[in-house]
Design a protein around this motif. Sequence first.
Motif, short mmCIF file in Angstrom:
data_model
loop_
_atom_site.label_atom_id
_atom_site.label_comp_id
_atom_site.label_asym_id
_atom_site.label_seq_id
_atom_site.Cartn_x
_atom_site.Cartn_y
_atom_site.Cartn_z
N LEU A 114 4.86 -29.52 -20.90
CA LEU A 114 3.89 -28.77 -20.21
C LEU A 114 3.11 -29.54 -19.04
O LEU A 114 1.66 -30.25 -19.39
N VAL A 115 3.02 -28.45 -17.88
CA VAL A 115 2.77 -29.04 -16.63
C VAL A 115 1.41 -27.69 -16.01
O VAL A 115 2.04 -26.99 -15.96
N ALA A 116 0.75 -28.41 -15.29
CA ALA A 116 -1.06 -28.00 -14.79
C ALA A 116 -0.34 -27.70 -13.83
O ALA A 116 -0.73 -28.33 -13.00
N PHE A 117 -0.11 -26.38 -12.92
CA PHE A 117 0.16 -25.93 -10.97
C PHE A 117 -1.04 -25.29 -10.58
O PHE A 117 -1.42 -24.47 -11.11
N ASP A 118 -1.45 -26.06 -9.88
CA ASP A 118 -2.53 -25.25 -9.08
C ASP A 118 -1.04 -24.52 -7.99
O ASP A 118 -0.98 -25.24 -7.12
N LEU A 119 -1.55 -23.64 -8.09
CA LEU A 119 -0.84 -21.98 -7.00
C LEU A 119 -1.93 -22.14 -5.82
O LEU A 119 -2.90 -21.91 -5.60
N VAL A 120 -0.71 -21.29 -4.47
CA VAL A 120 -1.67 -21.39 -3.26
C VAL A 120 -2.03 -20.39 -3.14
O VAL A 120 -2.35 -19.25 -3.90
N LYS A 121 -3.49 -19.97 -3.12
CA LYS A 121 -4.98 -19.28 -2.30
C LYS A 121 -5.42 -18.84 -1.40
O LYS A 121 -5.14 -20.10 -0.34
N ASP A 122 -5.79 -18.33 -1.51
CA ASP A 122 -7.20 -18.15 -0.14
C ASP A 122 -7.67 -19.88 0.25
O ASP A 122 -8.11 -20.78 -0.26
N THR A 136 5.32 -19.68 -19.18
CA THR A 136 4.58 -19.89 -18.03
C THR A 136 3.55 -19.10 -19.10
O THR A 136 3.57 -17.79 -19.53
N TYR A 137 2.19 -19.51 -18.09
CA TYR A 137 0.75 -19.20 -18.94
C TYR A 137 -0.26 -19.06 -17.80
O TYR A 137 -0.72 -20.09 -17.24
N PHE A 138 -0.11 -17.84 -17.30
CA PHE A 138 -1.00 -17.65 -16.19
C PHE A 138 -3.15 -17.60 -16.52
O PHE A 138 -3.45 -16.97 -17.04
N THR A 139 -3.26 -17.85 -15.26
CA THR A 139 -4.75 -17.12 -15.53
C THR A 139 -4.46 -15.88 -14.97
O THR A 139 -3.93 -15.28 -14.08
N GLU A 178 -5.52 -39.27 -0.40
CA GLU A 178 -4.74 -38.42 -1.85
C GLU A 178 -3.84 -37.39 -0.73
O GLU A 178 -4.55 -37.11 -0.08
N ILE A 179 -3.10 -36.92 -1.18
CA ILE A 179 -3.00 -35.36 -1.75
C ILE A 179 -3.18 -34.39 -2.53
O ILE A 179 -2.79 -34.78 -3.30
N SER A 180 -3.23 -33.11 -2.65
CA SER A 180 -3.52 -32.02 -3.95
C SER A 180 -2.34 -31.34 -2.95
O SER A 180 -2.70 -30.06 -2.44
N LYS A 181 -1.20 -30.54 -3.39
CA LYS A 181 -0.55 -29.83 -3.22
C LYS A 181 -0.70 -28.23 -4.16
O LYS A 181 -0.83 -28.57 -5.29
N LYS A 182 -0.18 -27.61 -3.45
CA LYS A 182 -1.07 -26.86 -4.28
C LYS A 182 0.85 -25.63 -3.96
O LYS A 182 1.14 -25.64 -2.60
N PHE A 183 1.26 -25.14 -5.32
CA PHE A 183 2.36 -24.70 -5.44
C PHE A 183 2.33 -22.74 -4.58
O PHE A 183 2.15 -22.26 -5.41
N PHE A 184 3.95 -22.90 -4.22
CA PHE A 184 4.27 -21.32 -4.40
C PHE A 184 5.69 -21.13 -5.65
O PHE A 184 5.88 -21.96 -6.12
N TRP A 185 5.34 -20.41 -6.14
CA TRP A 185 6.14 -19.77 -7.06
C TRP A 185 7.98 -20.77 -7.20
O TRP A 185 8.84 -21.40 -8.13
N SER A 186 8.55 -20.31 -5.87
CA SER A 186 9.60 -20.68 -5.62
C SER A 186 9.69 -22.53 -5.61
O SER A 186 10.38 -23.23 -6.16
N ASP A 187 8.62 -23.18 -5.43
CA ASP A 187 8.72 -24.66 -5.23
C ASP A 187 8.39 -25.42 -6.74
O ASP A 187 9.32 -26.25 -7.20
N ILE A 188 8.30 -24.70 -7.56
CA ILE A 188 8.40 -24.95 -8.73
C ILE A 188 9.61 -24.15 -9.67
O ILE A 188 10.29 -25.62 -10.47
N GLU A 189 10.39 -23.33 -9.00
CA GLU A 189 11.65 -23.37 -8.90
C GLU A 189 12.42 -24.47 -9.05
O GLU A 189 13.14 -24.69 -9.52
N GLY A 217 -3.78 -17.51 -9.70
CA GLY A 217 -3.78 -18.46 -9.18
C GLY A 217 -3.66 -20.26 -9.88
O GLY A 217 -3.53 -21.23 -9.00
N TYR A 218 -3.46 -20.04 -10.91
CA TYR A 218 -3.19 -21.01 -11.69
C TYR A 218 -2.41 -20.95 -12.92
O TYR A 218 -2.46 -19.91 -13.63
N THR A 219 -1.56 -21.73 -12.90
CA THR A 219 -0.82 -21.52 -14.28
C THR A 219 -0.51 -22.71 -15.07
O THR A 219 -0.75 -23.90 -14.34
N PHE A 220 0.21 -22.54 -16.58
CA PHE A 220 0.45 -23.72 -16.55
C PHE A 220 2.28 -22.84 -17.13
O PHE A 220 2.24 -22.54 -17.67
N VAL A 221 2.47 -24.44 -17.15
CA VAL A 221 4.19 -24.25 -16.78
C VAL A 221 4.71 -24.71 -17.97
O VAL A 221 5.12 -26.09 -18.41
#
Length: 312
Positions: free
Chosen positions: A181-189, A296-299, A272-283, A303-307
């Motif tokens: 189970l992985v938490a991803f911060d997704l791209v946003k403003d 998948t479990y989204f907010t 440090e880097i902190s990447k924000k993911f597009f869904w295509s990145d996760i696939e 903008g944020y998901t557990f996969v």
Amino acid sequence: MGEFFEHVKEGLSKTPKEISSRYFYDAKGDALYQDIMQLQEYYLPGCEMQIIENKSNQIAQDISARHSCLQIVELGAGDGSKTKYMLKQFQPYFSSLEYIAMDISENVLDINEAEIRSEIGQIGYNGVAGDYFETYQSLSATSSGRLVLFLGANIGNYSTEEVIDFFKFVQSKLNGDDYFLVAFDLVKDPRKIQAAYDDSKGITKQFNLNLLERMNRELGANFDIQNFDHFPFYDPLTGIASSQIISMKKQTVEFSDGFSVTFDLFEAIHTEISKKFFWSDIEEIAKESKMYIEQTYFTPNKGYTFVLFRGK
């Protein structure tokens, strides 16, 4: 000194200079990171708690369809303040529950154990201090199902190639019906992301500059903190937020063993880097690491998901 000093000497001898963010976390760094977690601009913990509070029951149901007993291994477990809520909601779904917390900081694991034990009875607990790239390899086989947790959007600290290698590494201790189970911060403003790493109170700056203070304390260096600044930057083209420590003058820093390093004016140390993911990145990660995206479990704002991944 040991490993820390060897890493510092190697990193500061490179062009460009770099020091891994893993060395942020001494006792002072741990405390500053907890302060960051409370900042209004640092939206990630709030997003994570939304999912933990609203989706943990569903996650437990999804996993209990395959397993009646579960061992949960958390990499980079932190202080347990969020995980305890998840474990509490998991408990009714499994006849036995074991939690293994892995973190580089012994100080943080002491807090983790107190948090977990204060909230949850009848749980097997084991705190393992050290680099989880080493401690995870020592995991023995279990007759229970296994769930590996990697939360806090920490997956963003790795490059795409490193993420795929990391997934393969985690999968090495998973059976085909085990989970990751992985938490991803997704791209946003982009402005929202930039503000998260350049807070108005300057705590993120203190957190980064504490790395220099730690070298003074532990390695006998003579960094003058006044001569350095913290510069965070977010690139919406790549989804990467990065942190640098900038030398604000030409200077030489000396260490107690005679090692010295010279900085040019405005030269940077990448931390440090902190990447924000597009869904295509996760696939793409799932495809390249040969893992299934099980759920998948989204907010609510997506903008944020557990996969939830499952090994093949």
